[in-house]
Design a protein around this motif. Sequence first.
Motif, PDB file in Angstrom:
ATOM      1  N   LYS A 107       0.810  -1.228   0.000  1.00 13.08           N
ATOM      2  CA  LYS A 107       0.000   0.000   0.000  1.00 13.08           C
ATOM      3  C   LYS A 107       0.841   1.275   0.000  1.00 13.08           C
ATOM      4  O   LYS A 107       0.325   2.350  -0.293  1.00 13.08           O
ATOM      5  N   LYS A 108       2.132   1.169   0.340  1.00  9.35           N
ATOM      6  CA  LYS A 108       2.939   2.379   0.531  1.00  9.35           C
ATOM      7  C   LYS A 108       3.863   2.672  -0.651  1.00  9.35           C
ATOM      8  O   LYS A 108       5.049   2.948  -0.484  1.00  9.35           O
ATOM      9  N   LEU A 109       3.298   2.591  -1.846  1.00 10.06           N
ATOM     10  CA  LEU A 109       4.050   2.886  -3.064  1.00 10.06           C
ATOM     11  C   LEU A 109       3.943   4.388  -3.335  1.00 10.06           C
ATOM     12  O   LEU A 109       3.174   4.839  -4.180  1.00 10.06           O
ATOM     13  N   LYS A 110       4.725   5.169  -2.605  1.00  5.59           N
ATOM     14  CA  LYS A 110       4.586   6.625  -2.616  1.00  5.59           C
ATOM     15  C   LYS A 110       4.948   7.242  -3.967  1.00  5.59           C
ATOM     16  O   LYS A 110       4.306   8.192  -4.403  1.00  5.59           O
ATOM     17  N   ASN A 111       5.987   6.734  -4.604  1.00  8.08           N
ATOM     18  CA  ASN A 111       6.371   7.260  -5.914  1.00  8.08           C
ATOM     19  C   ASN A 111       5.584   6.496  -6.977  1.00  8.08           C
ATOM     20  O   ASN A 111       6.007   5.448  -7.450  1.00  8.08           O
ATOM     21  N   LYS A 112       4.433   7.030  -7.353  1.00  3.07           N
ATOM     22  CA  LYS A 112       3.516   6.315  -8.244  1.00  3.07           C
ATOM     23  C   LYS A 112       4.119   6.078  -9.624  1.00  3.07           C
ATOM     24  O   LYS A 112       3.929   5.010 -10.213  1.00  3.07           O
ATOM     25  N   GLU A 113       4.837   7.055 -10.147  1.00  2.00           N
ATOM     26  CA  GLU A 113       5.414   6.900 -11.482  1.00  2.00           C
ATOM     27  C   GLU A 113       6.450   5.790 -11.502  1.00  2.00           C
ATOM     28  O   GLU A 113       6.517   4.999 -12.440  1.00  2.00           O
ATOM     29  N   GLN A 114       7.262   5.724 -10.469  1.00  2.00           N
ATOM     30  CA  GLN A 114       8.275   4.677 -10.372  1.00  2.00           C
ATOM     31  C   GLN A 114       7.630   3.297 -10.261  1.00  2.00           C
ATOM     32  O   GLN A 114       8.055   2.338 -10.921  1.00  2.00           O
ATOM     33  N   ALA A 115       6.612   3.198  -9.437  1.00  2.00           N
ATOM     34  CA  ALA A 115       5.912   1.923  -9.260  1.00  2.00           C
ATOM     35  C   ALA A 115       5.176   1.524 -10.537  1.00  2.00           C
ATOM     36  O   ALA A 115       5.174   0.353 -10.922  1.00  2.00           O
ATOM     37  N   PHE A 116       4.570   2.502 -11.196  1.00  2.00           N
ATOM     38  CA  PHE A 116       3.851   2.227 -12.443  1.00  2.00           C
ATOM     39  C   PHE A 116       4.806   1.670 -13.496  1.00  2.00           C
ATOM     40  O   PHE A 116       4.496   0.683 -14.178  1.00  2.00           O
TER      41      PHE A 116
END
Length: 224
Positions: A107-116
Amino acid sequence: MKNYIEIENFLNENSSEKLALFNAKLIFTKYKMYGIKIPVLRKASKDFYDKGVRFVDIQPISFEEIVLKGLLLSYEKDIDLILDSLESLLPYFDNWASVDVIVPSLKKLKNKEQAFAFFKKLCQSDEEFVCRTGIIGLMRHFIDEQYLEKTLEILSKKESDKYYINMALAWAFCDFFIKNFEKTKKFFIKIKNLDVKKKCAQKCRDSFRLNPEQKSIVTNLAKL
């Protein structure tokens, strides 16, 4: 050594041969199964994390240890640590359950672009459960309006003959139909794999969150 003994004791104390035999009929894995319910593993992961046990401390040799190891990542905040650790766990994924329990818990994927970008790359893999990890990651963490069309575009182009990839695609599109029916419909018709479309239509018909008219539309689109 102390952590190892505590984890081993937990596995032995909570094991169920009956549940292990039942799970083995649904979850096909080469790893040993203790037969421990997922909610119990979730609670244990929090307890172990609070005691200082971390991802690197578990060298998994069983299904439950793989899941427990992955669930420990759900309490981390460092995006690089989470994604790097998840990538190192990919070789252990040989079944749907490991993927479907661990990935949504992050749930704590703060950097959305990096995770995407990370999950998008995994979707491009031909490895069955690596690709499924990417699909489940996009489905669970990028269903919001900002990423919805980007995610639908990626998944609508994915072609595979692997069962657990196609089942994940069908599941994802059903969830997206529930989230935004009209936008999903535009991408659903782009899918070339009729099996994915048929499986998705069945999931939609089974859903209580779509109305009869919507279910009829998806069923008809699945025939195209």
